[in-house]
Every structure is written in C-alpha cells, then in structure tokens.
Write an enzyme that holds these catalytic residues in place. Structure first.
Site, PDB file in Angstrom:
ATOM      1  N   ASP A 259     -13.690  10.597  14.147  1.00  0.00           N
ATOM      2  CA  ASP A 259     -12.768   9.739  13.405  1.00  0.00           C
ATOM      3  C   ASP A 259     -11.373  10.318  13.584  1.00  0.00           C
ATOM      4  OD1 ASP A 259     -13.335   7.447  11.104  1.00  0.00           O
ATOM      5  OD2 ASP A 259     -11.409   8.470  10.824  1.00  0.00           O
TER       6      ASP A 259
ATOM      7  N   ARG B 255       0.802  -1.225   0.000  1.00  0.00           N
ATOM      8  CA  ARG B 255       0.000   0.000   0.000  1.00  0.00           C
ATOM      9  C   ARG B 255       0.830   1.268   0.000  1.00  0.00           C
ATOM     10  NH1 ARG B 255      -5.521  -0.714   3.640  1.00  0.00           N
ATOM     11  NH2 ARG B 255      -6.331  -2.542   2.526  1.00  0.00           N
TER      12      ARG B 255
END
Length: 269
Positions: free
Chosen positions: A144, A34
C-alpha cells in the site's frame, strides 16, 4: 472554513496525479471538505502554505496526511465473495497442480489497506492445502502507499468478521488481551503475509513474478491512461497462466493483454 483557490486546486490535482496516479480533477468539493477543518486544526490559515510545503517534499508526514484524507481505506474480510469462491474452486487447484514440484505460490495483494484482503487470501490457501500447507511457500506480498494503514495491518485489530466460516473464526482469530473486545489473526496467518510500502506508479521490480495479482477497488482513483499503463506493468509482472483480479465495479480496456475469464477476473496466457 478554508477555501481552495483555483491555483492551489490545480497544484494538488497535478501532484496527486503525477506522484500517485490519483485523479482528483472532478473532486474539488471533496478536497475542500476533507482538508479544510483538518488544516485549520493544524494552524493553517489558507491552503497555499500547506500546498507549498507538500510540494517541497521536505515533510513525509504531509504526504501521509493528504493520502489518508483523500483516499478511502475501506475494506473487509471476504469482500466480493465471488472472487474468493473462484479463487478456491478454480485458481488454487490450477496453481497447486502447476507448482507441485517447486511448492511455491506467488501472490500479490496490491493496495491492501488494513490487511483484510491478504489475510483472507492466506486463510483460503491454508484451508485449501490443509495438512500440506507447511510444505509450501505461500507467503502473500501485501503493499500500500500508506505506512499508517500498513502499520495497522501488521498489528491488526478487527471486529470478528461475520462473513467468514465459523470454523475460520475459531482457527484463525484470537481475542486481543487489551480489553478492547477486538480480535487479531493468528501468528500462522500473520507470518504468511509480508507488508511493504509501494507506490503503484513506480516500476514493478520485485525479484519474482506473480501467479495471482489482486488489485481490487484501487483503480477507481485512476484515469483510463493511468489504468492502462498500470495493467501493462501488472501483465509483465505476472507469470504465464497467472491471474489478475480487479474490483467488480472496475473495468480495464478491451485491448488489455489479459484474457477475461469472467467479469473482474483475467488470465495471462
């Protein structure tokens, strides 16, 4: 393709665990795949310089970059629909009855990603209360760790969700005027959600305790000790008789302070 050395892998694992509770000890291939191409595109020739800069704490954008790459902000409206059925049929009737005098519900969507969960919660509440909704304070706190996803949540663009009632599609969604063909939620629903950046590894020191805490499909990133400590913090942030909901694929320790009502749904006595 850049290759992640043993030393840099351990430094990343330690950083993510200590700062965010995220356990990447078994995710070396994921980290490499990634990050490698993205770091090369940024001009890096190895992982070491990036990790040095990340750990220095001088550039918040580096933290945002790695969080976005190594966590999955996958969510959708009415995810795990059984939870919302239980919320409508059991939790809301109980809370409305118990809070009739003060006319306030305190609900936290922890790990809210791009907003689908807190907006679904808000739609459930508005639909349940009907004409009485305006007399209640039902604002949902949505948090978040990623400022980027919170920015998307606060000014949302969605495809029309198909798993919600047609009446909700009509009442709570409006087609955007930018030609994208996407939809946003109505101002009434947007005003009912308060978005804040919050790291679940931090002490929970909000000014109120919560009647319901949704923390679903977030603790999959944590090891057991981290989950146990977080559940304890959630418990102390929950009102007596309040509810705690986790993802159906998640679990918490049998010695949790909450009483399990059904899989993935708990209550504080």
């Amino acid at each position: 393709m850049l290759q992640l050395s043993d030393a840099d892998f351990q430094r990343l694992v330690t950083f993510m665990r200590d700062r965010y509770g995220i356990n990447l000890s078994q995710k070396r291939l994921l980290i490499n795949s990634r990050l490698s191409a993205a770091l090369q595109a940024k001009g890096y020739t190895d992982f070491t310089k990036f990790v040095d800069e990340l750990l220095s704490g001088k550039d918040a954008a580096q933290v945002e970059f790695i969080l976005n790459k190594l966590t999955t902000n996958y969510t959708y409206f009415m995810r795990e629909k059984e939870h919302f059925t239980f919320f409508n049929e059991v939790i809301l009737p109980d809370l409305i009855k118990r809070n009739e005098r003060k006319k306030m519900l305190s609900i936290w969507s922890a790990g809210c990603s791009t907003g689908e969960e807190p907006y679904t919660i808000s739609m459930c509440i508005k639909d349940f209360l009907g004409p009485q909704a305006g007399r209640w304070d039902t604002r949902v706190l949505a948090t978040d760790i990623s400022p980027r996803v919170l920015s998307e949540a606060a000014d949302p663009s969605y495809e029309m969700p198909t798993d919600i009632p047609p009446e909700w599609q009509r009442r709570y969604f409006r087609k955007k005027t930018d030609g994208s063909g996407l939809y946003t939620v109505t101002p009434e629903i947007r005003r009912n959600v308060i978005f804040r950046v919050f790291n679940l590894m931090d002490p929970i020191r909000f000014r109120i305790k919560f009647d319901v805490i949704f923390c679903r499909n977030v603790m999959i990133y944590f090891d057991q000790a981290t989950k146990d400590a977080l559940v304890q913090r959630f418990y102390h942030a929950t009102n007596p008789g309040g509810y705690f909901l986790i993802g159906h694929s998640e679990n918490i320790s049998k010695n949790s302070p909450y009483r399990m009502l059904r899989p993935a749904t708990f209550r504080k006595e």
